[in-house]
Write a protein that holds these residues in place. Structure first.
Motif, PDB file in Angstrom:
ATOM      1  N   ILE A   2      51.212  46.115  56.260  1.00 50.94           N
ATOM      2  CA  ILE A   2      50.126  46.778  57.319  1.00 50.94           C
ATOM      3  C   ILE A   2      48.751  46.176  56.750  1.00 50.94           C
ATOM      4  N   SER A   3      48.608  46.158  55.436  1.00 55.60           N
ATOM      5  CA  SER A   3      47.445  45.669  54.760  1.00 55.60           C
ATOM      6  C   SER A   3      47.369  44.087  55.120  1.00 55.60           C
ATOM      7  N   ASN A   4      48.408  43.344  55.228  1.00 49.13           N
ATOM      8  CA  ASN A   4      48.305  41.995  55.232  1.00 49.13           C
ATOM      9  C   ASN A   4      47.815  41.450  53.865  1.00 49.13           C
ATOM     10  N   ALA A   5      48.029  41.927  52.816  1.00 48.42           N
ATOM     11  CA  ALA A   5      47.686  41.659  51.358  1.00 48.42           C
ATOM     12  C   ALA A   5      48.828  41.477  50.810  1.00 48.42           C
ATOM     13  N   ALA A   6      48.880  40.604  49.624  1.00 46.69           N
ATOM     14  CA  ALA A   6      49.856  40.437  48.727  1.00 46.69           C
ATOM     15  C   ALA A   6      49.509  41.249  47.564  1.00 46.69           C
ATOM     16  N   PRO A   7      50.830  41.716  47.092  1.00 43.94           N
ATOM     17  CA  PRO A   7      50.580  42.567  45.660  1.00 43.94           C
ATOM     18  C   PRO A   7      50.274  41.892  44.604  1.00 43.94           C
ATOM     19  N   ILE A   8      49.830  42.468  43.552  1.00 42.87           N
ATOM     20  CA  ILE A   8      49.697  41.983  42.119  1.00 42.87           C
ATOM     21  C   ILE A   8      50.911  41.604  41.696  1.00 42.87           C
ATOM     22  N   PRO A   9      51.165  40.257  41.357  1.00 42.41           N
ATOM     23  CA  PRO A   9      52.554  39.978  40.582  1.00 42.41           C
ATOM     24  C   PRO A   9      52.924  40.922  39.440  1.00 42.41           C
ATOM     25  N   ALA A  10      54.076  41.342  39.360  1.00 44.36           N
ATOM     26  CA  ALA A  10      54.722  42.298  38.367  1.00 44.36           C
ATOM     27  C   ALA A  10      54.505  41.716  37.008  1.00 44.36           C
ATOM     28  N   ASP A  11      54.118  40.473  36.663  1.00 42.37           N
ATOM     29  CA  ASP A  11      54.266  39.898  35.233  1.00 42.37           C
ATOM     30  C   ASP A  11      52.835  39.444  34.971  1.00 42.37           C
ATOM     31  N   LYS A  12      51.861  39.802  35.989  1.00 42.40           N
ATOM     32  CA  LYS A  12      50.482  39.461  35.748  1.00 42.40           C
ATOM     33  C   LYS A  12      49.555  40.589  35.184  1.00 42.40           C
ATOM     34  N   ASN A  13      49.776  40.997  33.804  1.00 43.43           N
ATOM     35  CA  ASN A  13      48.996  42.140  33.254  1.00 43.43           C
ATOM     36  C   ASN A  13      47.470  42.015  33.494  1.00 43.43           C
ATOM     37  N   GLU A  14      47.151  40.610  33.250  1.00 40.65           N
ATOM     38  CA  GLU A  14      45.578  40.475  33.189  1.00 40.65           C
ATOM     39  C   GLU A  14      45.026  40.896  34.261  1.00 40.65           C
ATOM     40  N   ILE A  15      45.703  40.342  35.724  1.00 41.21           N
ATOM     41  CA  ILE A  15      44.969  40.632  36.880  1.00 41.21           C
ATOM     42  C   ILE A  15      45.050  42.045  37.158  1.00 41.21           C
ATOM     43  N   ALA A  16      46.105  42.805  36.887  1.00 42.80           N
ATOM     44  CA  ALA A  16      45.941  44.112  36.930  1.00 42.80           C
ATOM     45  C   ALA A  16      44.867  44.823  35.900  1.00 42.80           C
ATOM     46  N   MET A  17      44.714  44.281  34.805  1.00 43.18           N
ATOM     47  CA  MET A  17      43.565  44.913  33.990  1.00 43.18           C
ATOM     48  C   MET A  17      42.495  44.508  34.562  1.00 43.18           C
ATOM     49  N   CYS A  18      41.992  43.260  35.084  1.00 42.08           N
ATOM     50  CA  CYS A  18      40.654  43.020  35.581  1.00 42.08           C
ATOM     51  C   CYS A  18      40.410  43.911  36.881  1.00 42.08           C
ATOM     52  N   THR A  19      41.540  44.019  37.575  1.00 45.12           N
ATOM     53  CA  THR A  19      41.203  44.600  38.913  1.00 45.12           C
ATOM     54  C   THR A  19      40.949  46.181  38.736  1.00 45.12           C
ATOM     55  N   ALA A  20      41.777  46.871  37.772  1.00 48.63           N
ATOM     56  CA  ALA A  20      41.368  48.195  37.224  1.00 48.63           C
ATOM     57  C   ALA A  20      39.979  48.469  36.886  1.00 48.63           C
ATOM     58  N   MET A  21      39.498  47.340  35.895  1.00 44.89           N
ATOM     59  CA  MET A  21      38.237  47.655  35.383  1.00 44.89           C
ATOM     60  C   MET A  21      37.008  47.485  36.369  1.00 44.89           C
ATOM     61  N   ALA A  22      37.475  46.635  37.328  1.00 43.22           N
ATOM     62  CA  ALA A  22      36.502  46.263  38.336  1.00 43.22           C
ATOM     63  C   ALA A  22      36.405  47.676  39.322  1.00 43.22           C
ATOM     64  N   GLY A  23      37.438  48.123  39.593  1.00 43.62           N
ATOM     65  CA  GLY A  23      37.610  49.522  40.337  1.00 43.62           C
ATOM     66  C   GLY A  23      36.936  50.579  39.414  1.00 43.62           C
ATOM     67  N   GLU A  24      36.956  50.926  38.410  1.00 41.25           N
ATOM     68  CA  GLU A  24      36.251  51.694  37.766  1.00 41.25           C
ATOM     69  C   GLU A  24      34.874  51.338  37.442  1.00 41.25           C
ATOM     70  N   MET A  25      34.278  50.437  37.381  1.00 44.36           N
ATOM     71  CA  MET A  25      32.845  50.045  37.175  1.00 44.36           C
ATOM     72  C   MET A  25      32.301  50.024  38.645  1.00 44.36           C
ATOM     73  N   LEU A  26      32.995  50.034  39.607  1.00 38.82           N
ATOM     74  CA  LEU A  26      32.416  50.349  40.997  1.00 38.82           C
ATOM     75  C   LEU A  26      32.476  51.617  41.290  1.00 38.82           C
ATOM     76  N   GLY A  27      32.752  52.626  40.271  1.00 35.88           N
ATOM     77  CA  GLY A  27      32.710  53.816  40.472  1.00 35.88           C
ATOM     78  C   GLY A  27      33.934  54.640  41.096  1.00 35.88           C
ATOM     79  N   MET A  28      35.092  54.144  41.042  1.00 40.76           N
ATOM     80  CA  MET A  28      36.262  54.800  41.326  1.00 40.76           C
ATOM     81  C   MET A  28      36.651  56.020  40.327  1.00 40.76           C
ATOM     82  N   LYS A  29      37.097  57.111  40.807  1.00 41.31           N
ATOM     83  CA  LYS A  29      37.247  58.125  39.941  1.00 41.31           C
ATOM     84  C   LYS A  29      38.576  58.002  39.346  1.00 41.31           C
TER      85      LYS A  29
END
Length: 252
Positions: free
Chosen positions: A144-171
């Protein structure tokens, strides 16, 4: 409007106490099933009940939440797949922004449309950075989102994405392998993400046994969400809850 539920999540995180949420899809339950699930959840001391799905094609959301509230005092949190999945009978709403994708509609577009209705609902709003992780099988949310998921073995992408979300104010940061995932999120990825964010970390998708739920908590998950496995076998609620709540907490 109070932030009672979010404050409870923060308090649990501070103490190292892990939370368990059962996900209920309004399209897949009858009144009898709701009665069974809420009875089991109450007995097992489930912390939260999430209600929602990627596709809610029935008009039963109000009735499902009202039946849950009639049966138990467990907080009900909406986990919406679209702006239309809102009911004032719940306690809180995960206001999801799909930060793992690049579809502007799911980053902010749909939020602009839904904002007036969300505001009027008087629900407790919990802004949530939603990250879809590749679980080895196509998911409804990815389609539905027409968006690819983060690859399961790419920890660094997940880390940077989570950091960005937190710094943007996500609770909250919610990492999800999706309903019916062939493989759940690795403990390695959970650990890496948990180490670099301070907000609560929610993990869901593909968790089918209590041992995996326990290991996810030990790796750093603050809340475990289980839906598909419980749809197949509701008796798992007791075992999952016992495993999650058995993780030692910190003395503060």
């Amino acid at each position: 409007m109070t932030n009672r539920i979010y404050q409870s999540l923060l308090q649990h995180k501070e103490k190292g106490q892990k939370s368990f949420a059962v996900l209920i899809d309004p399209d897949k339950v009858t009144v009898e099933k709701i009665d069974e699930l809420t009875a089991l959840a109450t007995e097992a001391r489930v912390d939260y009940l999430l209600v929602g799905g990627s596709l809610v094609v029935t008009n039963s959301l109000d009735e499902v939440v009202q039946q849950i509230k009639k049966n138990c005092d467990i907080p009900v949190i909406l986990f919406p797949g679209s702006p239309s999945q809102i009911t004032p009978y719940a306690d809180a709403l995960l206001y999801l922004s799909l930060i793992s994708g690049r579809n502007a509609e799911l980053l902010i577009g749909q939020h602009v449309i839904s904002a007036p209705f969300v505001k009027q609902s008087r629900l407790e709003i919990i802004s949530t950075g939603y990250m879809v992780i590749d679980g080895g099988a196509p998911t409804t949310v990815s389609y539905i989102s027409n968006a690819a998921p983060i690859p399961a073995d790419k920890n660094e992408i997940a880390m940077c994405t989570a950091m960005a979300g937190e710094m943007l104010g996500m609770k909250l940061i919610y990492m999800d392998a999706g309903s019916g995932a062939k493989r759940p999120i690795t403990e390695s990825m959970i650990e890496k993400v948990a180490q670099i964010i301070e907000v609560p970390l929610v993990i869901g998708g593909g968790i089918t046994d209590p041992e995996k739920a326990y290991r996810n908590c030990k790796a750093g998950a603050d809340m475990i969400v289980i839906g598909n496995a419980i749809e197949k076998d509701a008796s798992l609620i007791k075992e999952m809850s016992a495993a999650i709540h058995s993780v030692p907490s910190r003395i503060v």
